[in-house]
Each structure stands twice: as C-alpha cells, then as structure tokens.
Design an enzyme around this catalytic site. Sequence first.
Site, PDB file in Angstrom:
ATOM      1  N   GLU A 160      -6.122   1.308  -8.976  1.00  0.00           N
ATOM      2  CA  GLU A 160      -5.289   0.812 -10.067  1.00  0.00           C
ATOM      3  C   GLU A 160      -6.157   0.392 -11.244  1.00  0.00           C
ATOM      4  O   GLU A 160      -7.385   0.309 -11.137  1.00  0.00           O
ATOM      5  CB  GLU A 160      -4.445  -0.379  -9.608  1.00  0.00           C
ATOM      6  CG  GLU A 160      -5.263  -1.586  -9.152  1.00  0.00           C
ATOM      7  CD  GLU A 160      -4.390  -2.720  -8.634  1.00  0.00           C
ATOM      8  OE1 GLU A 160      -3.162  -2.656  -8.799  1.00  0.00           O
ATOM      9  OE2 GLU A 160      -4.949  -3.682  -8.089  1.00  0.00           O
ATOM     10  N   LYS A 213       2.343  -1.084  -0.799  1.00  0.00           N
ATOM     11  CA  LYS A 213       2.001  -1.845  -1.997  1.00  0.00           C
ATOM     12  C   LYS A 213       3.225  -1.960  -2.900  1.00  0.00           C
ATOM     13  O   LYS A 213       3.957  -0.979  -3.077  1.00  0.00           O
ATOM     14  CB  LYS A 213       0.880  -1.159  -2.783  1.00  0.00           C
ATOM     15  CG  LYS A 213      -0.450  -1.085  -2.064  1.00  0.00           C
ATOM     16  CD  LYS A 213      -1.499  -0.439  -2.969  1.00  0.00           C
ATOM     17  CE  LYS A 213      -2.871  -0.417  -2.325  1.00  0.00           C
ATOM     18  NZ  LYS A 213      -3.895   0.160  -3.229  1.00  0.00           N
ATOM     19  N   ARG A 246      -6.285  -6.734 -18.089  1.00  0.00           N
ATOM     20  CA  ARG A 246      -6.519  -8.132 -18.458  1.00  0.00           C
ATOM     21  C   ARG A 246      -7.956  -8.492 -18.143  1.00  0.00           C
ATOM     22  O   ARG A 246      -8.688  -7.699 -17.551  1.00  0.00           O
ATOM     23  CB  ARG A 246      -5.581  -9.044 -17.650  1.00  0.00           C
ATOM     24  CG  ARG A 246      -5.692  -8.793 -16.147  1.00  0.00           C
ATOM     25  CD  ARG A 246      -4.862  -9.730 -15.325  1.00  0.00           C
ATOM     26  NE  ARG A 246      -4.688  -9.293 -13.949  1.00  0.00           N
ATOM     27  CZ  ARG A 246      -5.582  -9.422 -12.986  1.00  0.00           C
ATOM     28  NH1 ARG A 246      -6.759  -9.982 -13.247  1.00  0.00           N
ATOM     29  NH2 ARG A 246      -5.345  -8.999 -11.762  1.00  0.00           N
TER      30      ARG A 246
END
Length: 474
Positions: free
Chosen positions: A282, A157, A286
């Site tokens: 994670e 990632k 937003r």
Amino acid sequence: MFKRVLIANRGEIAVRIIRACQEMGIETVAVYSDEDVDAMHVRLADYSYNIGPADASESYLNKDALMEAARNTEADAVHPGYGFLSEDADFAEMVTKSGMTWIGPWADTIRKVGDKDIARAAMVPSGIPMSKGSTPLESNEDAIEKAKDVGYPIILKPVAGGGGKGMLIANNEEDLKNILNIIDIHKVKYYFEHYIEHSRHIEVQIVADNYGHVIHLGERECSLQRRNQKLLEESPSIALTPDRRAEVGALAIKAAKSVHYNNIGTVEFLLDLKTNQFNFMEINPRVQVEHGITEAVTGIDLVRTQIRIAAGEALELQQEDVKFTGHAIECRINAEDPDNNFMPSPGKVDFFLEPGGPRVRVDSGVCAGLSISPYYDSLIAKIIVHGRTRGDAIKIMRRALKEFQVRGIKTTIPLHQRILKDEYFCTGDIDTRFIRNHFSKYVQPMTPAQLKASKKARTEEEIINAINASMYYA
C-alpha cells in the site's frame, strides 16, 4: 510561504509540526479538546482553539469544528499529522475549497491510495509485483470461494484505512469461517491477499513535488510488530544490499508515479524471504510515525519538506544528492502494560525524565504533571538514536532506554529493553513473525469474554478494534 498553520492533531506529532513551523518562521494554531486543555502542544503553539469534548468524534474528528477553528484563527494552511483525519480525502477537499492549503497529498490522490483495491489496480500497468489478491468481498459465500482462488494462507484487510488495523489471518477454510462469524463484511469492506508467512516489512520514504519530480529517501525496516502494529523500526534494513535498496527505491518511485503522487508518503512492501521478491502492499499518504529515523540517516527534515512542497516549491534534490549515513533505530513508547496483554495505562505522569546525550532524539508530547487520557492513542514518545553502525545504534538505544524514567503509568520501555538484548534481534535475524516467535507472551489471544463482546460490535470503529484484538493475528 504560509503565515499561519493550523495543526489538526495532538500529542507528539503536533509538537513535532509546531517545532518545524517555528524554525521556518510560521505561526501555529493548536486545536484541543476539553481533555487536552493543558497539553504540551497547546502550550507550545502561538494560538490555540477549543474544538469540543474529549471524545475524538466530537473534537479531533469533527471536520466542521476544525474548519471553524481554521477560519476563526485566520490560518492559511492545515497540517493533519498522522492518524485522525490525515487520510480523509473529504476533509482535505474541505480545506482546499475554503481557500486554505492542505499540507499533504491532493484529495484525489488520497482517494486513490486510500482504497487498497483501487491502489493495487493502479500498480498493475506498471508491472509492480504484488501477492495474489481478491476483489472486495460481497458475502461470506463469496469470501470462501475467493479464498480458494487466492490460496491459503490468506490475510483479510479492510479496503479502507491503514496502520495495520483490522487485519486477520486465515490458514485454512475453518479459520476463515471462524473469522466470518466475528466480522460483518457488509459493515466493513474487506479483500484478501495471499499471506506471505516468511517476510520482512520494508517501507520506502518517497518525496514528490507538485510538478512530477519524485525521489526516495531509502527504506525502513518495520518487521517488529505486534498484531500488525509496529513496535520498533530501523533504517536502513540490514537485509538489503545497495543494489536491492536501489531496486526497492525504484519500485517505490514507479508506484508513486502510477497514482501521480505529490508531497511525502510511504510505499510499503513485503519482502518474501523465500522468493526474495518485493511485493507491493500500500501507499500511506501522510507523514509516518517513524519518519524520524529517515531524517536521522539522510539529514533531510521531512516535515519542513512537506510544508515547502504544499507551498508550491519545487523539489531541488535529485536522487543522487541523497546520502545515507549510519544506522537509526526508533522505539515507540506507549502508555501500555506489555505484561498485561498491552492494556492501556492512562493516568497522571508523576515523573518524566527523557534520555539525552549524543545521538539521541526524543519526540514526545507529555511531561511530568500531565495526564495520559484514555480517549486517544497510547503513544506518548518516540526514542530515535543514530549510530555509526547498527551495533553502535543498539548500544545507544540500550543506554537511552535505561535513562528514560516514567512514573505513574506503565509503559512499553521494559519490552523494548528485552528486545534490544535478544540475540536474534542483535544479529539481525528478524522477520514479521519475530515478536510472535520470540516474545509469544506479548501476543496473547482474545479471551472468550472479549470474543463475545466483539460479536456485539456495531460501528466500523468497534469492529476494527475487536478485530485488532482477535485471536487471528499476524
């Protein structure tokens, strides 16, 4: 409350924010590139401001142009939406230092959660479970050694970024060496996590005010993905009992408090179906594309909530005030041809008829006569339905997809219609491998020409795009 909000975005999310502001009595400023002069968000806003050429790097990603637009239109707040600069801590800081308000988490918080290595480290003291991972990779040799410690299969990632982009799977050392021949870890910083093969992608919506009060608004099932890009989302997840919902909600709140989170956000987990354990992935700082299904089952307007928190209002809701009603499903409608390896389908929309009727909501940024640009994300609309039960919601979505007519471009509507008829999907027997296992024609590997081209990629964006189309995908 704010008098005027500049929306540093375009498309359906800009329209969504404009509508929320209008309902709150707040004026809006739309920004637009030369390509978007006739776009719907420009038509609906109270004011509009040209910020440059079609290329996003010269317009929607141009921080100086956006700041100039905000100053010249006398905006007192900036809403970034999702994508573009929504997770750019430097831009958030530019906004606040200029005296305007950033409608989102504080810049320091964005930095903490934007770096996955730092975010994972912040979870450790709280005992939040996560799959075994590595520190950022320093060289190809370092990657091979760290992979042995993490244990195959592994998922690579990018340390920064989100949206599922740039992730690659290696089942063994040979796979890893092939991947390392494609990417350059000196240009894009990566780390490893042990890859959980049999899992569900569960994300939790959190809401936190500026005074330390945090609640969750339930979970969303996001397991239906193509190369880590979500296609269809649901709320609630059929996999969770009320007790497990409370468990993952509590984990999400603990994760948010670990980084002193504020405003709305999403904490993402992988539910390991072998161990039945939630593993932290994670935090997305937003509003999410799929926020509408949470709004449907809770009755809480997330965009209005964002604005109120940014304006300094305390969150009045307590966890026990949050009630979940029915089942919601969202289908993302992209201007892509799923029968041709999801090739983008830009062009003029000759006819656009949105579905309607009870329990159907469509968030879109286009209408008949407008053109879909090749310069930006291919998402053109989202269908959100709300049923009494999951079975009811599936029936409503089938009807809505049948009603939705778009001519002039290809869309993902036919793929969604096939998914909604699939017996495994209808029974809820899904995981993150669902599309790969049941709709394998839609996850074709990279062609030799594409692979060759990917090796010539130079910028970070080019590398990420190449990886996202790679033969090594989840």
